[in-house]
Motif scaffolding. Sequence first.
Motif, short mmCIF file in Angstrom:
data_model
loop_
_atom_site.label_atom_id
_atom_site.label_comp_id
_atom_site.label_asym_id
_atom_site.label_seq_id
_atom_site.Cartn_x
_atom_site.Cartn_y
_atom_site.Cartn_z
N ILE A 279 34.97 125.49 10.17
CA ILE A 279 36.24 126.36 10.02
C ILE A 279 37.04 125.70 10.98
CG2 ILE A 279 37.41 128.54 10.42
CD1 ILE A 279 35.08 130.00 9.39
N ALA A 281 36.18 123.09 13.03
CA ALA A 281 35.77 121.68 13.63
C ALA A 281 36.01 120.48 12.67
CB ALA A 281 34.09 121.59 13.96
N ARG A 283 37.85 118.82 8.87
CA ARG A 283 39.14 118.48 8.46
C ARG A 283 39.44 119.65 7.22
NH1 ARG A 283 42.30 115.99 11.58
NH2 ARG A 283 40.91 114.39 12.51
N VAL A 284 38.22 120.28 6.49
CA VAL A 284 38.18 121.10 5.54
C VAL A 284 36.85 121.61 5.81
CG1 VAL A 284 37.33 121.34 2.95
CG2 VAL A 284 39.43 119.99 3.60
N GLU A 288 36.76 126.41 2.34
CA GLU A 288 37.68 125.63 1.41
C GLU A 288 36.92 124.50 0.72
OE1 GLU A 288 39.88 124.47 5.18
OE2 GLU A 288 41.35 124.11 3.73
N SER A 292 37.21 124.45 -3.37
CA SER A 292 37.78 123.28 -3.99
C SER A 292 36.52 123.05 -5.16
CB SER A 292 37.65 122.16 -3.10
OG SER A 292 38.45 122.76 -1.95
N LEU A 297 39.41 121.55 -7.31
CA LEU A 297 40.34 121.11 -6.50
C LEU A 297 39.96 119.47 -5.93
CD1 LEU A 297 41.63 124.16 -4.67
CD2 LEU A 297 42.66 123.22 -6.70
N PRO A 298 40.94 118.45 -5.76
CA PRO A 298 40.69 117.49 -5.18
C PRO A 298 39.74 117.47 -3.83
CG PRO A 298 42.84 117.44 -5.70
CD PRO A 298 42.41 118.67 -5.57
N GLU A 302 36.09 112.09 3.20
CA GLU A 302 36.38 112.05 4.49
C GLU A 302 37.19 113.28 4.90
OE1 GLU A 302 40.15 109.52 4.76
OE2 GLU A 302 41.15 110.97 3.30
N ASP A 303 37.50 113.97 3.93
CA ASP A 303 37.95 115.40 4.11
C ASP A 303 36.84 116.42 4.87
OD1 ASP A 303 39.94 114.60 2.58
OD2 ASP A 303 39.28 115.68 0.96
N GLN A 305 35.12 115.21 7.46
CA GLN A 305 34.95 114.64 8.61
C GLN A 305 35.35 115.72 9.80
OE1 GLN A 305 38.39 112.21 10.33
NE2 GLN A 305 37.29 110.69 8.91
N ARG A 307 36.57 116.90 13.37
CA ARG A 307 37.68 116.44 14.28
C ARG A 307 37.32 116.48 15.69
NH1 ARG A 307 42.14 120.84 13.32
NH2 ARG A 307 43.21 119.65 14.57
#
Lengths: 572, 572
Positions: A279, A281, A283-284, A288, A292, A297-298, A302-303, A305, A307
């Motif tokens: 949630i 740490a 990107r998604v 989510e 998706s 959903l796309p 890399e999403d 990853q 942070r």
Amino acid sequence: MDKRVGVLGGGQLGAMLVEAANQLRIPVNVLDVGHSSAKQISSIGTHIEGSFKDPEAIKKLADISDVVTVEIEHVDTTILEKIAGTVDVQPSWKTIRKIQDKYAQKQHLHERGVATAESVALKTASMEEMEKASRDVGLPLMLKSRREAYDGRGNYPVRTKDDFNLALEALGGNKDLYAEKWANFRVELAVMVVKTKDDVLSFPTTETVHENSICKLTYTPARGVSEAISQKAQELARKAVACFDGKGVFGVEMFLLEDDTLLVNEIAPRPHNSGHYTIEACRVSQYEAHLSAILDLPLQQEDLQLREPAVMLNILGGEAKDSHLKIAQAALKDRWLKVHLYGKGQARKGRKMGHVTVCAPTMSEAERRMQPLIDLVDEGKPAQPKGVKGQPANEESAKNKPLVAVVMGSDSDLPKLADGLKILRDFNIPYTARVTSAHRTPYLMAEYASSAASEGIKCVIAAAGGAAHLPGMFAAYTPLPVIGVPIKPSLGDGRDSVLSILNMPRGVPVATVSLNNSTNAALLAVRILGAGDEAIRERYVRYMREAEAAVKEKDRRLQEVGAEKYLESMAK
Amino acid sequence: MDKRVGVLGGGQLGAMLVEAANQLRIPVNVLDVGHSSAKQISSIGTHIEGSFKDPEAIKKLADISDVVTVEIEHVDTTILEKIAGTVDVQPSWKTIRKIQDKYAQKQHLHERGVATAESVALKTASMEEMEKASRDVGLPLMLKSRREAYDGRGNYPVRTKDDFNLALEALGGNKDLYAEKWANFRVELAVMVVKTKDDVLSFPTTETVHENSICKLTYTPARGVSEAISQKAQELARKAVACFDGKGVFGVEMFLLEDDTLLVNEIAPRPHNSGHYTIEACRVSQYEAHLSAILDLPLQQEDLQLREPAVMLNILGGEAKDSHLKIAQAALKDRWLKVHLYGKGQARKGRKMGHVTVCAPTMSEAERRMQPLIDLVDEGKPAQPKGVKGQPANEESAKNKPLVAVVMGSDSDLPKLADGLKILRDFNIPYTARVTSAHRTPYLMAEYASSAASEGIKCVIAAAGGAAHLPGMFAAYTPLPVIGVPIKPSLGDGRDSVLSILNMPRGVPVATVSLNNSTNAALLAVRILGAGDEAIRERYVRYMREAEAAVKEKDRRLQEVGAEKYLESMAK
């Protein structure tokens, strides 16, 4: 974004799914009893009162939803099979049914070439079958319920034959039992996998720490686990999930054995405790990602990853009614700690009441910030008996993961490096010092240099004298910045060392400092780390101010006492 | 955490406040009409049906709340004054009342030494008063409504006397008008300030870009604004908010003029559009900060820190009914973009329907990821008339903020640096090349070197020949890593340049490369950036693989054609 989602179960996993859906105002219909966690934070969807095992309630949910999913796998799959004709059920009821039976799940994976611990089913809950199983998988072993087992319920460790009776009693005469070969793991890992309509993607590799068989902490990235093993864990997790039908996120729990073998322990066909950290740490988040996947959903690799490094601590119900609230209150003292309470009402010992995640620029900072809370949770607790679940031993050692590698061709260079190492310590920069010679241990040097980046090293200081090939060779094997320290040999003025390090061919840079100047090499390493880390740069600026003040003080004294007296005091 | 919060207004700001409260299961009671945005995602609190201007409804809200706050300042402060006797109202009704009247707000700030644009109230909405005001503050001026003005409503730019009539008409004969001296700003900045019971804290400085007087984009940190000015903006914002009573977050909008003067434009006593980015980009969001302030939860300055650069784009209602949904759909193509929809139902042109925030390790990556969405929003739009609100001109120039500063003592060094500059371009590393001599422009050099870090530079390449003091002097002024490139002078073998750069005193490191070797200096800079940026490191690894392949190819050819022929082909 106009599809309605129906969820079987309204606990914390459902609630966090709702949080993700709320941001996009995707309506979520929750099926659960009472004002459950997920229902408390959504009034867009139409909630249904009833058990997530109640066939009538499930049918009602299906009627008002476009996609039906689960936040718990202990559901009635015969109803899911029925409604699948009229509503999209994700993941597939077949997947949920297969996973519900842990033994069948393991066989399914085993048949498809996914490494799991050797398991054997007991035909009956009897001493004879225990005898037989213990011959098949050896002792110690883990006796497990095939169904309805989670958070340690339904598991019993069997060390010797004397435990047979106790184990059968503990699992309550359950007929659906199986025995699993004891995994002598070094650490437990978990990877959240996302199965979309086209892809199988993976979140980072997480280290999980269990206490009394309940997840207590997670660390991401897993500490003391090399990039290569972390990648292997993700590959194994993706391979395991690819064996099942349907879309959504899956939690894959694994053992990393002492010999670096990876085994899948078990799979959950839904968001998972080991993925809460996503949630803040990633990107998604896993929530989510689940939406998706089930809504097409796309989503790309890399999403998922990371942070920043993250530590997650579960808040469990404790001895007192409000133990969990005290932990939450304490967590609010450091606002980097993100507190999630689930609104579950009455706490019971061991019940998951909330969790806390902290992200920081480095794992050591994240650990430092979480430590007071871990101490609070552990307060007054008896020391954890070792070996019950192969308690990981790497907690201490991995705490200060080195950022700088200081390598030298010979231990005789070490005294020349002492000043530099002291500076790294003063700046609180974790480092590792290694002897590795370009000429005497060329293979070791090559292996070490080529894996340095993936081990988390950010900068290399390499010292060498004479022919002084180490800095240049190290630079040839790594993409990291390499600082070369020419060391004056016992013969000659050291020009050989300087030129050998300095005159690198175009294409392979080495940052050269002057002869024996490990001080500047270390300061340069701090500047390099500071280029990407504000906190380190601030420390460096403070160092500059201090150096400035020191010179000013000398100037003041020189003016005060005059040059003659100053010289005298220097002679002393 | 057991206090109940009552909110006047249930729009998107209230909704995001509820999101923050949900995580801690803090009950929020929302007062607004219908199933408003904030009510949609909370069923913990008890919501009240009615207008946030309705005295009866406000009293009802007060009865069931421990703290009452606002998400909009256009409320009835006489009721707030009344209920303040029985319930905690934050921020104070006095503050809200003062801020509601923008002219009184400005006078209040002005009297307390806070820089604001010169303003003069019109006694009546008449030509005579316009005449008088234009003499006081000059032309052009901005004519503004004192009350109920937001998102550009209630503002009218007056360029010449010919606009007087138009302006008075546009503001609809409103009697409460004031004229404000035209601010020729370079950029608009905003800072979210948190007033807790003991402290006044500030979030990072944000750049805001308006279109038709509505906030369109925000960039954090503000692009092309030095660290020093950014700090000044935060100081000014804190000073401004300290002039008001009560607790909570305040949005402070400012102008940065061409001469780097800062003026407060206006203050909002609540969460603000310019602070949406904090949800994903900061350790604590403006919404968590507001709750913390009004509930006396711990909060410190370091909690407001930026995790990563962020760009925020508002999703406004467009020409078609579903224009905003198309933008949201497009945003979902790149999942680094976090889409927030407000669930407001019917869109109207210019109505705020949602927003999108993207964070990334660098501002240029955040900008790159947001660009397709900005293009979509701008599609078919007429070019924005320049000067209406002093359109900031720095959008293009700041796009590729340099990460590397390449400095040289003389332009005659430039040809020697060409290879290195090409490498930076090949690696797509934004750089700035500057001539600044340690000996001929010592002041300029000192100023440039000491501000490089705060300008966002991460690494410096300094080239010099002969006495070659530039790299060392630059290193003396900056905490950044400095790479020295010795340049061979026209006289001698260049040993002077090498030794002057290499033999730095202990305490001030310079990473020296060999004579004229700007290639390796640039590659070293890339390695240094790569130490803190995975994407750059990956590019570097690719470069290493290519270099490896090139050598292998040469070896293959040498074996294929033999040494003799190979030598022949080299001679050609």
